[in-house]
Write an enzyme that holds these catalytic residues in place. Structure first.
Site, PDB file in Angstrom:
ATOM      1  N   CYS A  96       0.816  -1.225   0.000  1.00  0.00           N
ATOM      2  CA  CYS A  96       0.000   0.000   0.000  1.00  0.00           C
ATOM      3  C   CYS A  96       0.844   1.268   0.000  1.00  0.00           C
ATOM      4  O   CYS A  96       0.344   2.343  -0.313  1.00  0.00           O
ATOM      5  CB  CYS A  96      -0.932   0.008   1.204  1.00  0.00           C
ATOM      6  SG  CYS A  96      -1.997  -1.424   1.263  1.00  0.00           S
ATOM      7  N   HIS A 236      -3.774   6.988   3.085  1.00  0.00           N
ATOM      8  CA  HIS A 236      -4.124   5.699   2.478  1.00  0.00           C
ATOM      9  C   HIS A 236      -5.505   5.295   2.989  1.00  0.00           C
ATOM     10  O   HIS A 236      -5.836   5.533   4.151  1.00  0.00           O
ATOM     11  CB  HIS A 236      -3.081   4.643   2.857  1.00  0.00           C
ATOM     12  CG  HIS A 236      -3.447   3.277   2.369  1.00  0.00           C
ATOM     13  ND1 HIS A 236      -3.684   3.022   1.034  1.00  0.00           N
ATOM     14  CD2 HIS A 236      -3.653   2.104   3.025  1.00  0.00           C
ATOM     15  CE1 HIS A 236      -4.009   1.755   0.893  1.00  0.00           C
ATOM     16  NE2 HIS A 236      -3.999   1.173   2.090  1.00  0.00           N
ATOM     17  N   ASN A 266     -10.008  -0.458  -0.571  1.00  0.00           N
ATOM     18  CA  ASN A 266      -8.547  -0.383  -0.494  1.00  0.00           C
ATOM     19  C   ASN A 266      -7.949  -0.983  -1.776  1.00  0.00           C
ATOM     20  O   ASN A 266      -8.031  -2.184  -1.991  1.00  0.00           O
ATOM     21  CB  ASN A 266      -8.098  -1.163   0.744  1.00  0.00           C
ATOM     22  CG  ASN A 266      -6.603  -1.132   0.953  1.00  0.00           C
ATOM     23  OD1 ASN A 266      -5.852  -0.587   0.136  1.00  0.00           O
ATOM     24  ND2 ASN A 266      -6.152  -1.732   2.044  1.00  0.00           N
TER      25      ASN A 266
HETATM   26  N1  ACO Z   1     -18.971  -9.483   7.543  1.00  0.00           N
HETATM   27  C1  ACO Z   1     -19.484  -9.828   8.730  1.00  0.00           C
HETATM   28  N2  ACO Z   1     -18.732 -10.196   9.783  1.00  0.00           N
HETATM   29  C2  ACO Z   1     -17.401 -10.189   9.611  1.00  0.00           C
HETATM   30  C3  ACO Z   1     -16.795  -9.834   8.397  1.00  0.00           C
HETATM   31  C4  ACO Z   1     -17.637  -9.467   7.325  1.00  0.00           C
HETATM   32  N3  ACO Z   1     -17.163  -9.114   6.114  1.00  0.00           N
HETATM   33  N4  ACO Z   1     -15.455  -9.927   8.521  1.00  0.00           N
HETATM   34  C5  ACO Z   1     -15.217 -10.318   9.800  1.00  0.00           C
HETATM   35  N5  ACO Z   1     -16.394 -10.497  10.445  1.00  0.00           N
HETATM   36  C6  ACO Z   1     -16.595 -10.922  11.812  1.00  0.00           C
HETATM   37  C7  ACO Z   1     -15.446 -11.709  12.346  1.00  0.00           C
HETATM   38  O1  ACO Z   1     -15.543 -13.056  11.946  1.00  0.00           O
HETATM   39  C8  ACO Z   1     -15.626 -11.536  13.847  1.00  0.00           C
HETATM   40  O2  ACO Z   1     -16.610 -12.452  14.245  1.00  0.00           O
HETATM   41  P1  ACO Z   1     -16.442 -13.283  15.622  1.00  0.00           P
HETATM   42  O3  ACO Z   1     -16.355 -12.237  16.702  1.00  0.00           O
HETATM   43  O4  ACO Z   1     -17.675 -14.118  15.650  1.00  0.00           O
HETATM   44  O5  ACO Z   1     -15.172 -14.046  15.455  1.00  0.00           O
HETATM   45  C9  ACO Z   1     -16.219 -10.137  13.971  1.00  0.00           C
HETATM   46  O6  ACO Z   1     -16.686  -9.790  12.662  1.00  0.00           O
HETATM   47  C10 ACO Z   1     -15.266  -9.081  14.487  1.00  0.00           C
HETATM   48  O7  ACO Z   1     -14.024  -9.225  13.819  1.00  0.00           O
HETATM   49  P2  ACO Z   1     -12.875  -8.237  14.127  1.00  0.00           P
HETATM   50  O8  ACO Z   1     -11.649  -8.724  13.422  1.00  0.00           O
HETATM   51  O9  ACO Z   1     -12.751  -7.974  15.590  1.00  0.00           O
HETATM   52  O10 ACO Z   1     -13.403  -6.880  13.471  1.00  0.00           O
HETATM   53  P3  ACO Z   1     -12.722  -5.489  13.424  1.00  0.00           P
HETATM   54  O11 ACO Z   1     -13.613  -4.505  14.054  1.00  0.00           O
HETATM   55  O12 ACO Z   1     -11.295  -5.518  13.895  1.00  0.00           O
HETATM   56  O13 ACO Z   1     -12.661  -5.190  11.867  1.00  0.00           O
HETATM   57  C11 ACO Z   1     -11.203  -5.291   9.982  1.00  0.00           C
HETATM   58  C12 ACO Z   1     -11.969  -6.080  11.010  1.00  0.00           C
HETATM   59  C13 ACO Z   1     -12.176  -4.468   9.163  1.00  0.00           C
HETATM   60  C14 ACO Z   1     -10.450  -6.255   9.077  1.00  0.00           C
HETATM   61  C15 ACO Z   1     -10.213  -4.339  10.698  1.00  0.00           C
HETATM   62  O14 ACO Z   1      -9.442  -5.045  11.643  1.00  0.00           O
HETATM   63  C16 ACO Z   1      -9.287  -3.657   9.736  1.00  0.00           C
HETATM   64  O15 ACO Z   1      -9.696  -2.874   8.888  1.00  0.00           O
HETATM   65  N6  ACO Z   1      -7.975  -3.890   9.856  1.00  0.00           N
HETATM   66  C17 ACO Z   1      -7.026  -3.288   8.966  1.00  0.00           C
HETATM   67  C18 ACO Z   1      -6.741  -4.263   7.899  1.00  0.00           C
HETATM   68  C19 ACO Z   1      -6.609  -3.659   6.528  1.00  0.00           C
HETATM   69  O16 ACO Z   1      -7.280  -2.744   6.123  1.00  0.00           O
HETATM   70  N7  ACO Z   1      -5.715  -4.238   5.779  1.00  0.00           N
HETATM   71  C20 ACO Z   1      -5.547  -3.851   4.432  1.00  0.00           C
HETATM   72  C21 ACO Z   1      -4.164  -3.946   3.991  1.00  0.00           C
HETATM   73  S1  ACO Z   1      -3.082  -3.027   4.992  1.00  0.00           S
HETATM   74  C22 ACO Z   1      -3.487  -1.533   4.723  1.00  0.00           C
HETATM   75  O17 ACO Z   1      -3.908  -1.185   3.663  1.00  0.00           O
HETATM   76  C23 ACO Z   1      -3.288  -0.588   5.839  1.00  0.00           C
END
Ligand code: ACO
Length: 309
Positions: A96, A236, A266
């Site tokens: 990224c 980003h 993203n």
């Molecule tokens: N739809 C519904 N539920 C979902 C989904 C979805 N698409 N994806 C995950 N869940 C569920 C999970 O299974 C979990 O369920 P559980 O509690 O029963 O196990 C629940 O939602 C909560 O999951 P978390 O991981 O705690 O959710 P969080 O609030 O942290 O959000 C996310 C997850 C969106 C991935 C967040 O951590 C994030 O954005 N992280 C940054 C990652 C990123 O953007 N990476 C891209 C590349 S790096 C960059 O560009 C910076």
């Protein structure tokens, strides 16, 4: 492709994706398009906008984690498809952060007197490297490309400051495990879906906020400015909550922050150049503005720049 479209393929909802990420829709490349095809489209627009001739371009830098082939580079294919002279063309892999890495590199080549007109592009076809069955990651990404023509200038405009960094110790937190020398492709790697994005989302989130804030503040300081001097911040766009936490910590108002994640999701390294272009087209960037940008991605990698337009 909207969130509702995804909800027909995996167990998710528009409400979950919108509240957790800010994403509403993303665009996917056509099946017959390779990464270099997206770069070529972006490059044509950038060359027209910069009012340069194709034969003035002396170097092509492409940032991508999804090259057309393992080799030759996507940059080489772009050179061929644009019909350019045998100029140096190559890829950089900084996920990224790749567009900002490309700008820093291109700016340095110009300042070192090695070249004066450089095409810098980042492009990703994330739809080819996501696991379409993994709701944790598949909904987060989009495809796209952006490009800029960098040129030496004695004017006040240009890259005022930059910073960049990487921490390979954290590489396992966001990785496409198979397909390289560490784990060559096999029937087993395909069956286990190891050719797609594997990510510890919560960990990525924490590091992204810290490094994007740090990069933004360092770039502002190195430009001898304060955050009040910044006219627009283009971060980003990985998750609206990452952006929100970053601007709160860096004390940058939301009104001065550009948000495009709802429309593009993203697109890895393509996110920032596309957001810059969208902001310009919407009149959010005027000549003389100081634009701050910062990025964070797999590696981990990060970078920050202040650009005077
Ligand atoms: N739809 C519904 N539920 C979902 C989904 C979805 N698409 N994806 C995950 N869940 C569920 C999970 O299974 C979990 O369920 P559980 O509690 O029963 O196990 C629940 O939602 C909560 O999951 P978390 O991981 O705690 O959710 P969080 O609030 O942290 O959000 C996310 C997850 C969106 C991935 C967040 O951590 C994030 O954005 N992280 C940054 C990652 C990123 O953007 N990476 C891209 C590349 S790096 C960059 O560009 C910076």
């Amino acid at each position: 492709m909207t969130n509702d479209d995804w909800s027909k393929l995996v167990d998710t909802t528009d409400e979950w994706i919108t509240t957790r990420t800010g994403i509403k829709e993303r665009h996917f490349a056509a099946p017959d398009q390779a990464t270099s095809d997206l770069v070529v489209e972006a490059a044509k627009l950038a060359v027209k906008d910069a009012r340069v001739d194709y034969d003035e371009i002396e170097v092509i830098i492409v940032g991508t984690v999804g090259a057309d082939n393992a080799y030759p580079s996507t940059g080489n294919w772009v050179q061929k498809k644009l019909g350019l002279k045998p100029i140096p063309s190559f890829d950089i892999s900084a996920a990224c952060s790749s567009f900002l890495y490309g700008l820093i590199l291109g700016d340095s080549l110009i300042k070192a007197g090695i070249a004066n007109t450089i095409l810098v592009s980042s492009a990703e076809i994330m739809s080819r490297i996501i696991n379409w069955e993994d709701r944790n990651t598949c909904v987060l990404f989009g495809d796209g490309a952006g490009a800029a023509v960098l040129r030496g200038s004695s004017g006040e405009e240009g890259i005022l400051s930059s910073c960049w960094g990487a921490d390979g110790n954290l590489g396992d937190l966001l990785v496409q495990p198979a397909g390289g020398s560490a784990m060559p492709a096999s029937a087993e790697t395909v069956a286990k879906k190891l050719h797609s994005v594997h990510m510890k989302g919560n960990e990525v989130f924490k590091h992204a906020v810290r490094r994007m804030e740090e990069s933004a503040i360092t770039a502002i300081k190195r430009a001898n400015l304060t955050s009040k001097d910044i006219d627009l911040f283009i971060p980003h766009q990985a998750n609206y909550r990452i952006i929100d936490a970053t601007i709160r910590r860096a004390k940058i108002p939301l009104e001065k922050t550009y948000i495009s994640i709802d429309k593009t999701a993203n697109m890895s390294g393509a996110t920032i150049p596309v957001a810059i272009d969208m902001a310009r087209q919407e009149g959010r960037i005027k000549p003389g503005d100081n634009v701050l940008t910062s990025a964070f991605g797999a590696g981990f990698t990060w970078a920050g720049l202040v650009i005077k337009f």
